[in-house]
Design an enzyme around this catalytic site. Structure first.
Site, PDB file in Angstrom:
ATOM      1  N   GLU A  15       0.968  -1.283  -0.109  1.00 32.32           N
ATOM      2  CA  GLU A  15       0.042  -0.067   0.023  1.00 32.32           C
ATOM      3  C   GLU A  15       0.853   1.068   0.134  1.00 32.32           C
ATOM      4  O   GLU A  15       0.312   2.359   0.330  1.00 32.32           O
ATOM      5  CB  GLU A  15      -0.948   0.055   1.398  1.00 32.32           C
ATOM      6  CG  GLU A  15      -1.773  -1.178   1.170  1.00 32.32           C
ATOM      7  CD  GLU A  15      -2.622  -1.338   2.525  1.00 32.32           C
ATOM      8  OE1 GLU A  15      -3.704  -0.367   2.483  1.00 32.32           O
ATOM      9  OE2 GLU A  15      -2.337  -1.987   3.241  1.00 32.32           O
ATOM     10  N   SER A 152      -6.620  -2.597   2.356  1.00 30.79           N
ATOM     11  CA  SER A 152      -7.176  -2.008   0.970  1.00 30.79           C
ATOM     12  C   SER A 152      -7.322  -3.096  -0.044  1.00 30.79           C
ATOM     13  O   SER A 152      -7.118  -2.942  -1.204  1.00 30.79           O
ATOM     14  CB  SER A 152      -5.900  -1.192   0.184  1.00 30.79           C
ATOM     15  OG  SER A 152      -5.589   0.040   0.995  1.00 30.79           O
ATOM     16  N   TYR A 221      -9.468   3.788  -4.608  1.00 28.86           N
ATOM     17  CA  TYR A 221      -8.430   4.897  -4.848  1.00 28.86           C
ATOM     18  C   TYR A 221      -8.508   5.449  -6.140  1.00 28.86           C
ATOM     19  O   TYR A 221      -7.382   6.044  -6.681  1.00 28.86           O
ATOM     20  CB  TYR A 221      -7.115   4.194  -4.495  1.00 28.86           C
ATOM     21  CG  TYR A 221      -6.803   3.744  -3.247  1.00 28.86           C
ATOM     22  CD1 TYR A 221      -7.123   4.570  -2.017  1.00 28.86           C
ATOM     23  CD2 TYR A 221      -6.752   2.555  -2.858  1.00 28.86           C
ATOM     24  CE1 TYR A 221      -7.042   4.256  -0.730  1.00 28.86           C
ATOM     25  CE2 TYR A 221      -6.610   2.175  -1.630  1.00 28.86           C
ATOM     26  CZ  TYR A 221      -6.849   2.975  -0.448  1.00 28.86           C
ATOM     27  OH  TYR A 221      -6.891   2.522   0.816  1.00 28.86           O
ATOM     28  N   ARG A 260     -11.266   3.283  11.790  1.00 26.40           N
ATOM     29  CA  ARG A 260     -12.525   3.226  10.727  1.00 26.40           C
ATOM     30  C   ARG A 260     -12.962   1.574  10.809  1.00 26.40           C
ATOM     31  O   ARG A 260     -12.149   0.739  10.383  1.00 26.40           O
ATOM     32  CB  ARG A 260     -12.070   3.766   9.372  1.00 26.40           C
ATOM     33  CG  ARG A 260     -13.113   4.175   8.587  1.00 26.40           C
ATOM     34  CD  ARG A 260     -12.891   4.088   6.898  1.00 26.40           C
ATOM     35  NE  ARG A 260     -12.711   2.718   6.520  1.00 26.40           N
ATOM     36  CZ  ARG A 260     -12.032   2.456   5.523  1.00 26.40           C
ATOM     37  NH1 ARG A 260     -10.880   3.058   5.336  1.00 26.40           N
ATOM     38  NH2 ARG A 260     -11.842   0.984   5.182  1.00 26.40           N
ATOM     39  N   ASP A 262     -15.760  -0.943   9.134  1.00 23.74           N
ATOM     40  CA  ASP A 262     -16.509  -1.290   8.254  1.00 23.74           C
ATOM     41  C   ASP A 262     -17.414  -2.278   8.331  1.00 23.74           C
ATOM     42  O   ASP A 262     -17.307  -3.239   9.140  1.00 23.74           O
ATOM     43  CB  ASP A 262     -15.772  -1.991   6.994  1.00 23.74           C
ATOM     44  CG  ASP A 262     -14.477  -0.712   6.485  1.00 23.74           C
ATOM     45  OD1 ASP A 262     -14.859   0.410   6.768  1.00 23.74           O
ATOM     46  OD2 ASP A 262     -13.394  -1.128   5.923  1.00 23.74           O
ATOM     47  N   GLU A 275     -14.450  -5.551   9.409  1.00 25.75           N
ATOM     48  CA  GLU A 275     -12.951  -5.202   9.882  1.00 25.75           C
ATOM     49  C   GLU A 275     -12.896  -3.938  10.572  1.00 25.75           C
ATOM     50  O   GLU A 275     -13.780  -2.989  10.330  1.00 25.75           O
ATOM     51  CB  GLU A 275     -11.817  -5.328   8.879  1.00 25.75           C
ATOM     52  CG  GLU A 275     -12.094  -4.622   7.687  1.00 25.75           C
ATOM     53  CD  GLU A 275     -11.124  -4.821   6.245  1.00 25.75           C
ATOM     54  OE1 GLU A 275     -10.659  -5.751   6.139  1.00 25.75           O
ATOM     55  OE2 GLU A 275     -10.434  -3.737   5.919  1.00 25.75           O
ATOM     56  N   ASN A 277      -9.801  -0.444  10.712  1.00 30.73           N
ATOM     57  CA  ASN A 277      -8.588  -0.147  10.185  1.00 30.73           C
ATOM     58  C   ASN A 277      -8.269   0.988  11.200  1.00 30.73           C
ATOM     59  O   ASN A 277      -8.855   1.982  11.709  1.00 30.73           O
ATOM     60  CB  ASN A 277      -8.867   0.680   9.072  1.00 30.73           C
ATOM     61  CG  ASN A 277      -9.670  -0.171   7.976  1.00 30.73           C
ATOM     62  OD1 ASN A 277      -9.034  -0.686   7.074  1.00 30.73           O
ATOM     63  ND2 ASN A 277     -10.854  -0.300   7.919  1.00 30.73           N
ATOM     64  N   GLY A 281      -6.993   5.565   5.309  1.00 24.86           N
ATOM     65  CA  GLY A 281      -6.482   6.355   4.392  1.00 24.86           C
ATOM     66  C   GLY A 281      -6.693   8.034   4.548  1.00 24.86           C
ATOM     67  O   GLY A 281      -7.827   8.328   4.990  1.00 24.86           O
TER      68      GLY A 281
END
Length: 312
Positions: A15, A152, A221, A260, A262, A275, A277, A281
């Protein structure tokens, strides 16, 4: 003397390109707030010397993936005695590993899709046919094959037929010694940003709609490949559930500063955590800056808040 911040970015993970963009955005945001700030690419051989020579007072972590999000850089900074943004060593390592995350969620009765795991040795011993049958018997098709320590959506395959399983497993083995098969859940994808340490708060939630139907690396992205809808098009009762589950996940994993989470909400009203994070990002297409703006927090104020949380 004014605080001097080192933005640690780049790195050697898959990443890296995303991290370079996140790091540049953070660098500019911190400069806009008047901080003394330098950028340090942790892919450089002498990056530890750079950290020492720059005499930084705090490291702002804009790294993603292995060697940045997994507790390793956090451990190094602990040894060096330099405070840093985001979660500590343990929470970072746990959240980076999807299998460990899901096991902890299950212990705390936080719903997450059913899964099973296999090593190369398992497949050599059992044979691909038996492994494929076990996955289908337990999870049914379609199924998601994941490399558990990648971010990602790297190393992820969406499998619709039994014949696709061997290739998907091999793809994930390129990134991890252990691969995870997870039940494929359809529904509304929601991401929840949690901001804070001991008393974290939930920022406005976001519904993710991908132009391709799958929120993969390309959709994440590439400008225009995904739509971020604030607030999600869900009844309030489900938004209360997703907010509560995100907060519980943040606390169960021991996250600090920012996470974050999800989730997915099915048509029949079930909600699952996919999951978490710990270093999400910070690019122009990223979700966390969008959530912050919806809360009235512009990007320079967001990165400044993360600095303040790191110093608590």
């Amino acid at each position: 003397m004014a605080l001097k911040i080192g933005v640690l970015y780049g790195g050697k993970s898959t990443e890296r390109e995303v991290s370079l963009k996140s790091g540049e955005a953070v660098f500019q945001g911190l400069k806009a707030k008047g901080y003394r700030v330098v950028k340090i690419d942790v892919a450089e051989q002498d990056f530890i010397d750079q950290i020492k020579n720059e005499n930084i007072n705090l490291a702002f972590l804009a790294l993603h993936g292995k060697y940045g999000e997994d507790g390793t850089i956090q451990g190094l900074l602990e040894i060096l005695g330099i405070p840093y943004t985001g979660s500590g060593v343990l929470a970072s390592a746990v959240a980076m590993n999807k299998v460990t995350t899901k096991k902890l969620l299950q212990v705390d009765n936080i719903p997450t899709p059913d899964f099973c795991t296999y090593t190369r040795e398992d497949i050599s011993k059992l044979g691909m046919e038996q492994v494929s049958n076990e996955i289908i018997d337990r999870l049914s098709l379609p199924v998601v094959i994941k490399a558990p320590t990648q971010g990602s959506t790297i190393g992820i395959s969406f499998v619709k037929t039994k014949d696709e399983l061997p290739k998907a497993l091999e793809e994930s083995f390129k990134f991890d010694r252990l691969v995870m098969a997870e039940k494929f859940i359809t529904g509304t994808e929601v991401t929840v940003t949690v901001l804070g340490n001991e008393n974290p708060r939930v920022l406005p939630q976001i519904e993710i709609v991908s132009a391709t139907g799958v929120y993969d690396y390309h959709a994440k992205y590439t400008v225009g490949m995904s739509e971020h809808i604030i607030p999600p098009r869900l009844p309030d009762k489900y938004l209360e559930i997703t907010a509560d589950l995100a907060l519980r996940t943040h606390q169960t994993l021991g996250c600090r500063g920012l996470s974050r989470v999800d989730l997915i909400v099915t048509k029949n009203g079930n909600v699952y955590v996919l999951e978490a994070n710990t270093l999400p990002g910070m690019t122009e297409t990223s979700l966390v800056p969008d959530a912050a703006r919806a809360a009235g927090i512009e990007f320079p104020d967001l990165v400044s808040t993360l600095v303040e949380l790191a110093l608590e």
